[in-house]
Design an enzyme around this catalytic site. Structure first.
Site, PDB file in Angstrom:
ATOM      1  N   LYS A 109       3.385 -16.842  -0.935  1.00 31.58           N
ATOM      2  CA  LYS A 109       2.808 -15.615  -0.394  1.00 31.58           C
ATOM      3  C   LYS A 109       2.980 -15.548   1.121  1.00 31.58           C
ATOM      4  CE  LYS A 109       0.149 -11.992   0.211  1.00 31.58           C
ATOM      5  NZ  LYS A 109       0.571 -10.638  -0.144  1.00 31.58           N
ATOM      6  N   GLU A 127       0.849  -1.184   0.000  1.00 30.10           N
ATOM      7  CA  GLU A 127       0.000   0.000   0.000  1.00 30.10           C
ATOM      8  C   GLU A 127       0.891   1.241   0.000  1.00 30.10           C
ATOM      9  OE1 GLU A 127      -3.177   0.059   2.858  1.00 30.10           O
ATOM     10  OE2 GLU A 127      -3.379  -2.114   2.760  1.00 30.10           O
ATOM     11  N   CYS A 150      -1.882  -7.052   5.909  1.00 29.36           N
ATOM     12  CA  CYS A 150      -1.219  -8.302   5.484  1.00 29.36           C
ATOM     13  C   CYS A 150      -0.383  -8.948   6.571  1.00 29.36           C
ATOM     14  CB  CYS A 150      -0.357  -8.024   4.251  1.00 29.36           C
ATOM     15  SG  CYS A 150      -1.300  -7.577   2.784  1.00 29.36           S
ATOM     16  N   ASN A 198       5.622 -12.882   3.322  1.00 26.26           N
ATOM     17  CA  ASN A 198       5.185 -11.917   4.331  1.00 26.26           C
ATOM     18  C   ASN A 198       5.715 -12.273   5.713  1.00 26.26           C
ATOM     19  OD1 ASN A 198       3.884 -10.338   2.500  1.00 26.26           O
ATOM     20  ND2 ASN A 198       1.815 -10.839   3.137  1.00 26.26           N
ATOM     21  N   ALA A 217      13.976   0.147  12.398  1.00 26.20           N
ATOM     22  CA  ALA A 217      13.438  -0.074  13.741  1.00 26.20           C
ATOM     23  C   ALA A 217      12.285   0.889  14.010  1.00 26.20           C
ATOM     24  CB  ALA A 217      14.541   0.109  14.783  1.00 26.20           C
ATOM     25  N   GLY A 218      11.350   0.459  14.840  1.00 27.79           N
ATOM     26  CA  GLY A 218      10.202   1.313  15.127  1.00 27.79           C
ATOM     27  C   GLY A 218       9.269   0.675  16.126  1.00 27.79           C
TER      28      GLY A 218
END
Length: 435
Positions: A202, A153, A258, A206, A250-251
């Site tokens: 898939k 997105e 997803c 992810n 990093a966060g």
């Protein structure tokens, strides 16, 4: 230009609508169907019901090749039908395939000679079950192909037209070739496989990316303890071609439509098969803990959050989208409210003054409105406009000029020079030469 029968796309969410518009851009005529009458009405007027950079322009440019409908009957001429409906997590953690089953039932009822192409993310084994269901319902002419999407997105159009790879899983190689041929004009490697393998590609992709995010967040937490700077650590790691630089930011953790559901679904799939996927348990746990660490940072500075005014900058799960699914801001806002804080928030995509996902939170129309009188600010989503804020002016209007940068987005030197107290993620020695 393509003169063959039109393509059908069921679902006008991020995947379905972007796929429909991009296939039209490639020259195909596309019939795009959704049961949501409001969405279809907007699309018929040339308005995209979702925010995705460049989407409305592409929608306008290819309007002559796009038909929007709420009727499955209008998909009858389509020899290839893409399914791009939501597969949210069920209470058990499995993917909820209710919408997929409804579409397949509609297809089976109409029968005919066509290929159903699954773009929705579905558990491994779904294709075999759907193919069996189609046969059981007498739809012997309907074949099944798995064609998972890999769209980010905020960059979905580019990802569709310039993909890293196109994955096509089929029971009949001829059906796989027919689907791959629809992408002609796109320069990308095509991976042909069995249906279960395509489904697993898939999920595995992810899950691996989510693992990289949780890994670098764990490294960031250790950096804070030992006096290292995770930004430089990530740079040094990313230059190794075996690791690469992507998803090493990093966060406060991953979110969106997803990663959370796909990681959970793969873990559940493994468990249902008798395998305990220990690594994914850790990935999920680390992601949840990152939000708590932000609350801990605020508590350490303010001593108590009861009665404190906290400004959240950004609410969507990432910039350049209006998507709030599994956004870190939802958990963070809830935790802050539970601790007794007053929460004010700003996001360029979220209209004030309130939003049902943020009960008790005041949504502001400008960043400075949220920051005015705040005891602390948390940068949650790295929207570009936050990098352009006059941080000296921000420091002047805050009751306490404390910024917890949950994305390491603001230059600490700029923040400190503006008079802010600054804390990022994993900057163990990142401020040592600036304070």
């Amino acid at each position: 230009m393509h003169e063959e029968a039109p393509l059908g796309v069921v679902g006008t969410g991020y995947v379905g609508l972007v796929s429909a518009v991009c296939f039209a851009h490639l020259g195909h005529h596309v019939v795009s169907m959704d049961v949501d009458e409001t969405k279809i009405a907007a699309l018929r007027e040339g308005r995209a019901p979702i925010y995705e950079p460049g989407l409305e322009k592409l929608l306008e440019d290819n309007a002559a090749r796009l038909t929007f409908t709420t009727s499955h009957d209008e998909l009858a001429p389509c020899r290839v039908l893409f399914v791009a409906v939501d597969t949210p997590p069920s209470p058990s953690g499995d993917a909820d395939l209710t919408s997929v089953r409804q579409v397949i039932a509609e297809v089976a009822a109409r029968g005919g000679d066509r290929i159903v192409v699954m773009k929705s993310t579905v558990p491994v084994g779904t294709g075999r079950r759907v193919a069996a269901d189609l046969r059981a319902q007498g739809a012997d002419g309907v074949r099944y192909v798995s064609n998972p999407e890999f769209l980010r997105e905020g960059a979905a159009i580019q990802d569709f037209l310039e993909p890293d790879r196109i994955v096509v899983g089929a029971f009949d190689p001829a059906d796989g070739e027919a689907v791959a041929d629809l992408y002609r004009g796109i320069d990308a490697e095509v991976i042909h496989s069995s249906v279960p393998t395509a489904e697993m590609i898939k999920y595995a992709s992810n899950a691996f990316l989510a693992t990289k995010i949780s890994f670098i967040n764990e490294i960031a937490n250790v950096c804070e303890q030992v006096g290292a700077d995770v930004r430089v650590v990530a740079e040094g790691m990313g230059l190794d071609h075996r690791i690469g630089p992507h998803f090493l930011q990093a966060g406060i953790g991953y979110g969106g439509s997803c990663f959370p559901k796909d990681v959970q679904a793969l873990k559940q799939l493994a468990g249902n098969s008798g395998y305990h996927f220990q690594l994914l348990n850790a990935v999920i746990e680390v992601n949840a803990l990152q939000k708590r660490r932000v609350v801990g940072k605020l508590t350490r500075h303010l001593r108590t959050l009861r009665g404190a005014r906290i400004a959240l900058l950004g609410l969507t799960f990432k910039p350049n989208t209006d998507d709030l699914r599994e956004a870190a801001s939802i958990v963070l806002a809830g935790r802050l409210r539970d601790e007794g804080a007053e929460v004010r928030a700003y996001d360029p995509m979220i209209e004030p003054p309130e939003h049902p996902l943020f009960p008790g939170v005041t949504i502001c129309g400008e960043a400075t409105e949220a920051l005015d009188g705040a005891d602390a600010a948390v940068l949650v989503t790295e929207w570009a406009e936050f990098g352009r804020l006059d941080w000296a002016a921000v420091a002047a209007i805050m009751r306490r000029p404390l910024l917890v940068d949950g994305r390491d987005f603001i230059d600490p030197a700029v923040a400190l020079a503006a008079g802010l107290e600054y804390e990022g993620i994993g900057l163990g020695d990142g401020l040592s030469d600036l304070g």
